[in-house]
Design a protein around this motif. Structure first.
Motif, short mmCIF file in Angstrom:
data_model
loop_
_atom_site.label_atom_id
_atom_site.label_comp_id
_atom_site.label_asym_id
_atom_site.label_seq_id
_atom_site.Cartn_x
_atom_site.Cartn_y
_atom_site.Cartn_z
N PHE A 74 17.39 28.50 62.05
CA PHE A 74 17.30 27.68 60.84
C PHE A 74 16.70 28.49 59.70
CE2 PHE A 74 14.07 25.28 58.39
CZ PHE A 74 14.92 24.61 57.53
N ARG A 77 19.35 30.68 58.10
CA ARG A 77 20.30 29.97 57.24
C ARG A 77 19.63 29.46 55.98
NH1 ARG A 77 21.11 27.68 62.13
NH2 ARG A 77 20.59 25.58 61.41
N ALA A 78 18.39 28.97 56.12
CA ALA A 78 17.68 28.45 54.95
C ALA A 78 17.43 29.56 53.92
CB ALA A 78 16.37 27.81 55.37
N TRP A 81 20.64 30.31 52.18
CA TRP A 81 20.93 29.26 51.21
C TRP A 81 20.05 29.41 49.98
CZ3 TRP A 81 18.45 25.44 48.57
CH2 TRP A 81 19.26 24.49 47.94
N ALA A 82 18.76 29.70 50.19
CA ALA A 82 17.83 29.85 49.07
C ALA A 82 18.27 30.97 48.14
CB ALA A 82 16.41 30.10 49.60
N SER A 171 7.75 29.03 52.36
CA SER A 171 8.22 28.87 53.73
C SER A 171 7.06 28.49 54.64
CB SER A 171 8.88 30.17 54.20
OG SER A 171 9.19 30.11 55.57
N VAL A 203 10.63 25.23 52.25
CA VAL A 203 11.39 25.38 53.49
C VAL A 203 10.42 25.08 54.63
CG1 VAL A 203 12.76 26.94 54.91
CG2 VAL A 203 12.80 27.16 52.41
N SER A 205 9.66 23.55 58.77
CA SER A 205 9.95 23.01 60.09
C SER A 205 8.63 22.57 60.71
CB SER A 205 10.67 24.03 60.98
OG SER A 205 9.83 25.11 61.31
N TRP A 259 21.60 21.81 60.36
CA TRP A 259 21.27 22.13 58.96
C TRP A 259 22.15 23.30 58.52
CZ3 TRP A 259 19.96 25.45 55.19
CH2 TRP A 259 19.44 24.90 54.01
N ARG A 260 23.15 23.01 57.68
CA ARG A 260 24.03 24.01 57.08
C ARG A 260 24.53 25.04 58.12
NH1 ARG A 260 24.70 23.19 51.18
NH2 ARG A 260 23.18 21.54 50.78
N VAL A 280 14.84 21.49 53.72
CA VAL A 280 14.62 22.30 52.52
C VAL A 280 14.65 21.36 51.32
CG1 VAL A 280 15.49 24.17 51.06
CG2 VAL A 280 15.70 24.35 53.55
#
Length: 284
Positions: A74, A77-78, A81-82, A171, A203, A205, A259-260, A280
């Motif tokens: 995750f 990917r986050a 994406w950011a 994060s 971001v 978790s 998630w994405r 996110v």
């Protein structure tokens, strides 16, 4: 400017004055969350006390290993994406022991000029800081030896490397469930969030007991026996960390693989236990 050498680096002198791993006594007789996480990821920078606690978590639910690895995926990917949405600065709290690819490697592959500041309170992470400081020539990586509960210290030092007038991705991955309410977890996140410019990202978790309360209680007990307070929060409690932000799609989800998924490697089809939530959000 890079964090790999001191040439034309105005912060080099300050870094030289900061503590090194030799300045700390590392207590390996008790577990530490970063080292337990390292064992669950298959790493080797852990000790028998960490392995014992990790194995007790696996005994509660063997799928915790998959959950930890999905949490790591995750992050990948986050970060992609950011960067793709304009965030080229990252402040990563509760960094943990380096596991490649690290956050800065993901960010700098997408945007070589990305700037990343890591912070953790475990001296073993400090001992591995050289790995975290292998920046791209165009970018910056820096490591701070500090606890997430020290927002004033972290923010003041992070400002040497990050421009807080521009968006920063904050994060907090698998970190806040080790900050109990008595330590003001929500207030701490608010302090960090207030320092960020509009358009910055959170971001996050976070572990939960929503789906397996009995197992969560056993996990709390085992961590407590190791001297670690575990604060597994409900979805509603975790949502409070996102005050003043807008969650991006698909929102706060309990399956990290959902998630994405298009931004990373295939997650597989195996059903993984829901041990937490990921999300996110963008600061308004």
């Amino acid at each position: 400017m890079t964090a790999q050498d001191g040439r034309d680096d105005p912060a080099a002198a300050q870094r030289e004055d900061r503590p090194t791993a030799a300045d700390y006594t590392i207590d390996t007789s008790r577990p530490h969350p970063a080292r337990v996480y390292d064992w669950l990821l298959g790493g080797r920078s852990n000790h028998p006390a960490d392995e014992e606690l990790a194995r007790r978590m696996v005994a509660i639910d063997p799928r915790v290993v998959s959950s930890v690895r999905l949490n790591r995926a995750f992050m990948h990917r986050a970060v992609r994406w950011a960067v793709g949405n304009g965030a080229h600065q990252f402040l990563d709290l509760g960094t943990g022991i380096p596991t490649e690819p690290n956050l800065h490697q993901i960010a700098q592959r997408a945007e070589p000029a990305s700037r990343v500041v890591y912070a953790d309170n475990d001296p073993i992470v400090l001992a591995h800081a050289a790995t975290l400081l292998r920046s791209s020539p165009e970018g910056v990586t820096e490591y701070l030896q500090a606890d997430v509960r020290e927002p004033g210290l972290i923010l003041s030092q992070a400002r040497e490397f990050l421009d807080f007038s521009q968006p920063v991705a904050l994060s907090l991955l698998a970190c806040l469930h080790f900050v109990p309410d008595e330590d003001g977890a929500h207030e701490l996140v608010a302090r960090y969030r207030e320092a960020l410019a509009p358009g910055s990202l959170l971001v996050l978790s976070h572990g939960t007991g929503d789906f397996a309360p009995e197992g969560a209680e056993r996990a709390r007990d085992h961590y407590g026996e190791g001297g670690i307070r575990l604060a597994l929060r409900s979805r509603a409690e975790i949502l409070r960390f996102f005050a003043g932000t807008e969650l991006v799609e698909p929102g706060l989800v309990s399956d990290p693989a959902s998630w994405r998924p298009e931004l990373g490697e295939p997650a597989g089809t195996e059903k993984v236990a829901e041990h937490g939530y990921v999300g996110v959000a963008r600061k308004l």
